[in-house]
Design a protein around this motif. Sequence first.
Motif, PDB file in Angstrom:
ATOM      1  N   THR A  56      -7.136  13.763   6.056  1.00  0.00           N
ATOM      2  CA  THR A  56      -6.136  14.485   5.263  1.00  0.00           C
ATOM      3  C   THR A  56      -4.807  14.556   5.996  1.00  0.00           C
ATOM      4  O   THR A  56      -3.743  14.509   5.374  1.00  0.00           O
ATOM      5  CB  THR A  56      -6.625  15.893   4.912  1.00  0.00           C
ATOM      6  N   LEU A  57      -4.835  14.637   7.339  1.00  0.00           N
ATOM      7  CA  LEU A  57      -3.586  14.668   8.092  1.00  0.00           C
ATOM      8  C   LEU A  57      -2.845  13.340   7.985  1.00  0.00           C
ATOM      9  O   LEU A  57      -1.636  13.303   7.740  1.00  0.00           O
ATOM     10  CB  LEU A  57      -3.869  14.991   9.557  1.00  0.00           C
ATOM     11  N   SER A  58      -3.560  12.223   8.162  1.00  0.00           N
ATOM     12  CA  SER A  58      -2.885  10.924   8.059  1.00  0.00           C
ATOM     13  C   SER A  58      -2.431  10.658   6.634  1.00  0.00           C
ATOM     14  O   SER A  58      -1.386  10.028   6.408  1.00  0.00           O
ATOM     15  CB  SER A  58      -3.799   9.796   8.547  1.00  0.00           C
ATOM     16  N   LEU A  59      -3.192  11.153   5.659  1.00  0.00           N
ATOM     17  CA  LEU A  59      -2.753  11.043   4.266  1.00  0.00           C
ATOM     18  C   LEU A  59      -1.425  11.773   4.083  1.00  0.00           C
ATOM     19  O   LEU A  59      -0.490  11.249   3.462  1.00  0.00           O
ATOM     20  CB  LEU A  59      -3.824  11.615   3.337  1.00  0.00           C
ATOM     21  N   ALA A  60      -1.332  12.979   4.656  1.00  0.00           N
ATOM     22  CA  ALA A  60      -0.088  13.740   4.547  1.00  0.00           C
ATOM     23  C   ALA A  60       1.078  12.992   5.181  1.00  0.00           C
ATOM     24  O   ALA A  60       2.182  12.930   4.625  1.00  0.00           O
ATOM     25  CB  ALA A  60      -0.265  15.117   5.206  1.00  0.00           C
ATOM     26  N   LEU A  61       0.851  12.396   6.361  1.00  0.00           N
ATOM     27  CA  LEU A  61       1.919  11.647   7.019  1.00  0.00           C
ATOM     28  C   LEU A  61       2.361  10.449   6.183  1.00  0.00           C
ATOM     29  O   LEU A  61       3.554  10.117   6.119  1.00  0.00           O
ATOM     30  CB  LEU A  61       1.441  11.185   8.397  1.00  0.00           C
ATOM     31  N   SER A  62       1.401   9.793   5.544  1.00  0.00           N
ATOM     32  CA  SER A  62       1.739   8.610   4.754  1.00  0.00           C
ATOM     33  C   SER A  62       2.634   8.940   3.565  1.00  0.00           C
ATOM     34  O   SER A  62       3.396   8.087   3.097  1.00  0.00           O
ATOM     35  CB  SER A  62       0.462   7.925   4.264  1.00  0.00           C
ATOM     36  N   LEU A  63       2.538  10.150   3.068  1.00  0.00           N
ATOM     37  CA  LEU A  63       3.343  10.523   1.915  1.00  0.00           C
ATOM     38  C   LEU A  63       4.827  10.489   2.235  1.00  0.00           C
ATOM     39  O   LEU A  63       5.658  10.235   1.359  1.00  0.00           O
ATOM     40  CB  LEU A  63       2.944  11.925   1.437  1.00  0.00           C
ATOM     41  N   LEU A  64       5.170  10.752   3.489  1.00  0.00           N
ATOM     42  CA  LEU A  64       6.571  10.679   3.911  1.00  0.00           C
ATOM     43  C   LEU A  64       7.083   9.246   3.901  1.00  0.00           C
ATOM     44  O   LEU A  64       8.283   9.015   3.866  1.00  0.00           O
ATOM     45  CB  LEU A  64       6.721  11.267   5.316  1.00  0.00           C
ATOM     46  N   VAL A  65       6.136   8.294   3.940  1.00  0.00           N
ATOM     47  CA  VAL A  65       6.510   6.877   3.883  1.00  0.00           C
ATOM     48  C   VAL A  65       6.508   6.380   2.440  1.00  0.00           C
ATOM     49  O   VAL A  65       7.490   5.809   1.956  1.00  0.00           O
ATOM     50  CB  VAL A  65       5.535   6.028   4.736  1.00  0.00           C
TER      51      VAL A  65
END
Length: 394
Positions: A56-65
Amino acid sequence: MIETRTAAWWRATAALCLGSFVVFINLYVPQPLLPELRQAYGISTLGVSLVMSIATLSLALSLLVFGPLSDAIGRARIMGYTLCISGLCSLLLAFAPDIETLLVLRFVQGFFLGGLPAVAIAWMGDEFDRPALLSAVGLYIGANSLGGISGRVIGGSVAQWGGASAAFMTVGLMTLIGAVLFWRLLPPSRAFRTHSFHLRTALQGLFGHLRSPVLITAYALGGINFLIFINQYSYVTFRLSDAPYQLAATSLGLLFLTYLGGTLGSALSGRLASRFSPARCIVMGVVILMTGTAVTLFESLPLIIVGLTINAFGFFLAHSLASGWVGRYAQGARGSASALYLVFYYVGASLGGFWLEPFWQWAGWLGIAIGSWLLLTITLLIALRMWQMERSQV
């Protein structure tokens, strides 16, 4: 603009719901296996929770991309390609030799799972008129909950006879088939206009959304609510796998059928919002979530299940309408605005274990309920503020 209940609306909504369903199958398939993984690797409840929180953390980071990138290159390609890569990651997870490899692959998979959630609602905002958007968002969020249910049921049921590897392999194959169907169903974009990607412009758009009081309320509400909701499910698996319940993985997977309450809440959200107003229904959703948490304090397994079902209804009612709130009030760069909502949403999920673990160690499930109510009181105040904004027409 695509109008509600037309052929184009049905095709687009079906494609986005299918994509959402597939994403959340992949994200949540390990959750009913957490007690088993804790024993197999000899790690703590907080340590094994990383299997969920790191994704879920990496998913959240990907949203910024993916959010800003979709404003530049379009939304459909991002959704389709990331679905395919996510399916391949599940196939690789089936062959992970140790917990370290599993966590690395989950981090990579979480990043690509963010492709569709980052831009799906923005795609709707571009292509649908307002009534069509309200109706579609409720069904889309309902597909989230169905995907969450299915991932956990599949994870528990398949792992019971074939282990975690069989569960990951099954989900990977389902994802690749779903990606093909997604490509065939989604209509071409008509209203979207590409914008050249400039990092400075993208950052200005992101910070502009963060400065908007109208949007930041929805961001905070979604993140805190999800922090509580999703991590309650992780800790209830620990509660129910121990005495006196001692539920096996299959039964723990079936426990997530309580998400059907969320499917109902999402499906009804548009109708309720039309009658009572979106912000008022968000307030109702938070109150319902607080009430369901109280019901889970009973020792009776049927009452625990009822409480979790109530929680799911309240959470997804509020979440559906908070998502639509962002799509409705974002001024430009809708992809970035929707992505930021989900950044808060999934960062909240990844931090929930750190917030609730001390309460769990202190007082078990009663501690989880107390920790939940502390934060839900904050989201209730936020929801009341949104209602005030709505009454003054923002």
